[in-house]
Write a protein that holds these residues in place. Sequence first.
Motif, PDB file in Angstrom:
ATOM      1  N   GLU A 138       0.749  -1.139   0.047  1.00  0.00           N
ATOM      2  CA  GLU A 138      -0.088  -0.196   0.381  1.00  0.00           C
ATOM      3  C   GLU A 138       1.116   0.767   0.070  1.00  0.00           C
ATOM      4  N   ASP A 139       0.735   2.010  -1.169  1.00  0.00           N
ATOM      5  CA  ASP A 139       1.175   3.446  -1.160  1.00  0.00           C
ATOM      6  C   ASP A 139       0.194   5.176  -0.469  1.00  0.00           C
ATOM      7  N   LYS A 140       0.320   5.285   0.408  1.00  0.00           N
ATOM      8  CA  LYS A 140      -0.362   6.123   1.083  1.00  0.00           C
ATOM      9  C   LYS A 140       0.327   7.405   0.356  1.00  0.00           C
ATOM     10  N   GLU A 141       0.222   8.992   1.077  1.00  0.00           N
ATOM     11  CA  GLU A 141       0.908   9.871   0.522  1.00  0.00           C
ATOM     12  C   GLU A 141       1.668   9.858   1.830  1.00  0.00           C
ATOM     13  N   GLU A 142       1.534   9.209   3.134  1.00  0.00           N
ATOM     14  CA  GLU A 142       2.560   9.560   4.093  1.00  0.00           C
ATOM     15  C   GLU A 142       3.545   8.203   4.315  1.00  0.00           C
ATOM     16  N   LYS A 143       3.044   7.147   3.969  1.00  0.00           N
ATOM     17  CA  LYS A 143       3.877   6.162   4.150  1.00  0.00           C
ATOM     18  C   LYS A 143       3.456   4.947   2.925  1.00  0.00           C
ATOM     19  N   GLU A 144       4.612   4.090   3.176  1.00  0.00           N
ATOM     20  CA  GLU A 144       4.537   2.741   1.954  1.00  0.00           C
ATOM     21  C   GLU A 144       4.551   1.851   3.336  1.00  0.00           C
ATOM     22  N   GLU A 145       3.614   1.368   3.068  1.00  0.00           N
ATOM     23  CA  GLU A 145       3.142  -0.197   3.748  1.00  0.00           C
ATOM     24  C   GLU A 145       3.499  -1.317   3.036  1.00  0.00           C
ATOM     25  N   LEU A 146       3.893  -2.865   3.479  1.00  0.00           N
ATOM     26  CA  LEU A 146       3.351  -4.299   2.420  1.00  0.00           C
ATOM     27  C   LEU A 146       3.442  -5.216   4.190  1.00  0.00           C
ATOM     28  N   VAL A 147       2.568  -5.638   3.453  1.00  0.00           N
ATOM     29  CA  VAL A 147       2.422  -6.005   5.083  1.00  0.00           C
ATOM     30  C   VAL A 147       2.476  -8.552   3.907  1.00  0.00           C
ATOM     31  N   VAL A 148       2.567  -8.956   4.843  1.00  0.00           N
ATOM     32  CA  VAL A 148       3.195 -10.494   4.204  1.00  0.00           C
ATOM     33  C   VAL A 148       2.520 -11.474   5.027  1.00  0.00           C
ATOM     34  N   VAL A 149       1.179 -12.568   5.371  1.00  0.00           N
ATOM     35  CA  VAL A 149       1.561 -13.279   5.706  1.00  0.00           C
ATOM     36  C   VAL A 149       1.070 -15.022   4.999  1.00  0.00           C
ATOM     37  N   GLY A 150       1.876 -15.739   5.890  1.00  0.00           N
ATOM     38  CA  GLY A 150       2.337 -16.968   4.846  1.00  0.00           C
ATOM     39  C   GLY A 150       3.276 -18.057   5.944  1.00  0.00           C
ATOM     40  N   LEU A 151       3.445 -18.519   5.578  1.00  0.00           N
ATOM     41  CA  LEU A 151       4.376 -20.115   5.887  1.00  0.00           C
ATOM     42  C   LEU A 151       5.597 -19.969   5.486  1.00  0.00           C
ATOM     43  N   ASP A 152       6.234 -20.602   6.312  1.00  0.00           N
ATOM     44  CA  ASP A 152       7.988 -20.376   6.222  1.00  0.00           C
ATOM     45  C   ASP A 152       8.464 -21.596   6.593  1.00  0.00           C
TER      46      ASP A 152
END
Length: 152
Positions: A138-152
């Motif tokens: 997600e790229d907003k005006e005040e920040k960029e955010e990366l969210v990942v949920v999974g198995l490793d």
Amino acid sequence: MERDSRDGDSQLPTRSRSAITVRSDGAIAGEWKGGQEALPQIVRQVREGSRQPYGTFLRRVLFFWLRVYVFEVYTNGKSKAVNVRIPIPLPLIGAFFQSKLSWSQAFQFIERSRRTQGIPAERFLESCMALEFVRVYEDKEEKEELVVVGLD
């Protein structure tokens, strides 16, 4: 991370000579010649360079991890990361997980490494998992955010 004494850049540890190295500024070290025709070869190199060590495979035979990874970069230069790992002791299931980046993950890594701002390529590599349920950028005006949920 290893230090390269010649130019002072940090590099990710890799297994093979053809592996891709990421500098501390997030760019890929070295330039590729050949343009669009060389892209499949570049992706193969990224995938081979991201191959998991044999110890990771042995660990996955016994148990695997449920991971939640969140990384935020603010416009003022500050960043924060959350990497929660919950072990799940189910034998043999993790042995069937992929041992390197998928083609789409490798393409995303290459695209991310060519950008000078935003989430660095090294953080993208850190966020990659063997089996991802959710990947949100997600790229907003005040920040960029990366969210990942999974198995490793």
